[in-house]
Design a protein around this motif. Structure first.
Motif, PDB file in Angstrom:
ATOM      1  N   GLY A  37      44.044   2.625 -26.687  1.00 59.09           N
ATOM      2  CA  GLY A  37      43.916   2.723 -28.213  1.00 59.09           C
ATOM      3  C   GLY A  37      42.319   2.288 -28.440  1.00 59.09           C
ATOM      4  N   LYS A  38      41.383   2.299 -27.534  1.00 60.38           N
ATOM      5  CA  LYS A  38      40.201   2.175 -27.794  1.00 60.38           C
ATOM      6  C   LYS A  38      39.121   3.296 -27.415  1.00 60.38           C
ATOM      7  N   GLU A  39      37.931   3.367 -27.831  1.00 55.59           N
ATOM      8  CA  GLU A  39      37.232   4.509 -27.097  1.00 55.59           C
ATOM      9  C   GLU A  39      36.418   3.725 -25.620  1.00 55.59           C
ATOM     10  N   ARG A  40      35.920   4.744 -24.920  1.00 60.55           N
ATOM     11  CA  ARG A  40      35.468   4.268 -23.692  1.00 60.55           C
ATOM     12  C   ARG A  40      34.111   3.644 -24.085  1.00 60.55           C
ATOM     13  N   GLU A  41      33.852   2.729 -23.448  1.00 60.10           N
ATOM     14  CA  GLU A  41      32.588   1.895 -23.620  1.00 60.10           C
ATOM     15  C   GLU A  41      31.666   1.580 -22.140  1.00 60.10           C
ATOM     16  N   PHE A  42      30.357   1.466 -22.399  1.00 63.97           N
ATOM     17  CA  PHE A  42      29.643   1.187 -21.214  1.00 63.97           C
ATOM     18  C   PHE A  42      29.747  -0.468 -20.904  1.00 63.97           C
ATOM     19  N   SER A  97      21.481   4.876 -17.384  1.00 60.44           N
ATOM     20  CA  SER A  97      21.498   5.011 -19.165  1.00 60.44           C
ATOM     21  C   SER A  97      22.814   4.042 -19.427  1.00 60.44           C
ATOM     22  N   THR A  98      22.934   3.708 -20.697  1.00 55.22           N
ATOM     23  CA  THR A  98      24.024   3.150 -21.220  1.00 55.22           C
ATOM     24  C   THR A  98      24.941   4.424 -22.126  1.00 55.22           C
ATOM     25  N   LEU A  99      24.411   5.329 -22.013  1.00 53.32           N
ATOM     26  CA  LEU A  99      25.157   6.451 -22.608  1.00 53.32           C
ATOM     27  C   LEU A  99      25.940   7.141 -21.901  1.00 53.32           C
ATOM     28  N   SER A 100      27.267   7.531 -22.164  1.00 55.41           N
ATOM     29  CA  SER A 100      28.191   8.118 -21.244  1.00 55.41           C
ATOM     30  C   SER A 100      27.715   9.915 -20.970  1.00 55.41           C
ATOM     31  N   HIS A 101      27.142  10.192 -21.974  1.00 51.78           N
ATOM     32  CA  HIS A 101      26.727  11.718 -21.488  1.00 51.78           C
ATOM     33  C   HIS A 101      25.820  11.888 -20.996  1.00 51.78           C
ATOM     34  N   ALA A 102      25.073  10.765 -20.503  1.00 52.21           N
ATOM     35  CA  ALA A 102      23.993  10.786 -19.442  1.00 52.21           C
ATOM     36  C   ALA A 102      24.689  10.867 -17.855  1.00 52.21           C
ATOM     37  N   TYR A 103      25.803  10.602 -17.783  1.00 56.17           N
ATOM     38  CA  TYR A 103      26.598  10.656 -16.710  1.00 56.17           C
ATOM     39  C   TYR A 103      27.338  11.899 -16.303  1.00 56.17           C
TER      40      TYR A 103
END
Length: 116
Positions: A37-42, A97-103
């Motif tokens: 129920g939560k968003e993906r997090e770093f 990175s801490t950002l998911s879109h960087a992976y």
């Protein structure tokens, strides 16, 4: 790039687990998690050389990310686990990175369940 994560399981609060992720290539590596129920997090990231690491505040002092490039493997040592750490954990390869879109590359998740 194929990523294979392993090491999840069911543990009690306060226990430890070590996740592993095999990956080839010269990439920064990251661990992310997604609770129900939560968003993906770093969670944590490590540079290709292993000299630099990043952590989200909630795991600092409890989790350690490391890598062994001779084995093409990245680890996430998780100590003092809490019920709020329960989630599906994903490893990812890409920029440091801490950002998911960087992976650019993602493995399948491994479930970590921490009981109270």
């Amino acid at each position: 790039v194929q990523l294979q994560a392993s090491g999840g399981g069911l543990v009690q609060a306060g226990a430890s687990l070590r996740l592993s992720c095999s990956a080839s290539g010269r990439y920064g590596m990251g661990w992310f998690r997604q609770a129900a129920g939560k968003e993906r997090e770093f969670v944590a990231g490590i540079s290709w050389s292993g000299d630099s690491t990043l952590y989200t505040d909630s795991v600092k002092g409890r989790f350690t990310i490391s890598r062994d490039n001779s084995k093409n493997t990245v680890y996430l040592q998780m100590n003092s686990l809490k019920p709020e750490d329960t989630a599906v954990y994903y490893c990812a390869a890409g920029a440091y990175s801490t950002l998911s879109h960087a992976y650019a590359y993602w493995g399948q998740g491994t479930l970590v369940t921490v009981s109270s």
